[in-house]
Design a protein around this motif. Structure first.
Motif: not given
Length: 269
Positions: A34-39, A68-71
């Motif tokens: 999940a390497g993007l932002s949550g949005k 891992s950004h959005g994890v």
């Protein structure tokens, strides 16, 4: 949930700015990275008519932010279970914010997490992270392998992933563009070119020649550098080398390209 008993997947994002892959069976839905932002991940999921409310777990390959950004935010927002090996947890734990202990799970390199109709197999790779590993997912005798962020593909890894039905394979850079470009320092170029760096277009193509088998129906070129590669160059390099080795590109299997800025269609094995 899925209406047919098949393995479905979408590359939500692939590239140096963020990576995430969605996988579903009739009974389970997961993300690899999940390497993007949550949005952004929510938007990519909506684009393929899927919701993170139905996802149960994220499997993390390594701690680098483009994976891992959005994890952390997704774990907290949706109560997702997070799977990573011990080294990756130690390296990313203080970067992703607080995750409830009961949502943290270990998956060691060379092991399999069995969900019933979905098995997630981990394998170690060579990259400049704490304990990098990637994943091959299995369902009903079908396999989909994700392999990016590695400096080379060992015989051990090739043997583990040989003859999968589909591959997402790294072709990060064109070597001449990387060496001759002016944006990167020489130490950074050396890091990318090294055994713990990234596969070039030629390296990715060579790796594919050692793993593509009679079951392989889909090969997706991924994790392209924005600065040191282009979509057309990566595709041409891979297609040319595979054709020179008598592989039936776009005949025995389809050769496609993952994108950084939008999700692929939901594909089926």
């Amino acid at each position: 949930m899925a209406t047919t008993d098949n393995l479905h997947y979408s590359i939500l994002a692939s590239g140096s700015k963020g990576n995430s892959t969605y996988i579903e069976t009739a009974h389970h839905r997961i993300l690899i990275d999940a390497g993007l932002s949550g949005k952004q991940i929510e938007a990519r999921m909506a684009a393929i008519n899927r919701s993170l409310k139905d996802v149960e777990a994220i499997f993390v390959t390594h701690e680098h932010s483009d994976h891992s950004h959005g994890v952390g935010v997704l774990a907290r927002r949706y109560g997702l279970d997070i799977y990573a090996n011990r080294g990756t947890w130690q390296a990313m734990d203080n970067k992703i914010g607080k995750v409830p202990l009961d949502q943290k799970h270990l998956i060691a390199p060379g092991s399999v997490k069995d969900f019933g109709d979905l098995q997630v197999e981990s394998f170690a790779v060579s990259h400049d992270a704490a304990e990098p590993q990637f994943y091959q997912v299995h369902h009903d005798n079908k396999a989909f392998c994700i392999l990016t962020d590695t400096g080379y593909v060992s015989e051990r890894v090739a043997g583990t992933i040989r003859d999968a039905d589909a591959y997402l394979m790294e072709c990060n850079h064109d070597t001449e563009m990387l060496i001759n470009g002016t944006k990167y320092s020489w130490p950074l170029k050396q890091r990318i070119l090294g055994d713990e760096g990234h596969l070039s277009n030629e390296d990715g193509a060579e790796a594919l020649t050692s793993v593509i088998g009679r079951h392989t129906k889909e090969v997706i070129i991924g994790h392209r550098s924005h600065e040191n590669n282009t979509r057309s160059l990566a595709h041409l390099t891979v297609a040319t080398l595979l054709e020179q080795r008598d592989f039936g590109v776009d005949h025995d299997f389809q050769l496609d390209d993952a994108e950084q800025d939008h999700a692929s269609k939901l594909m089926t094995l």
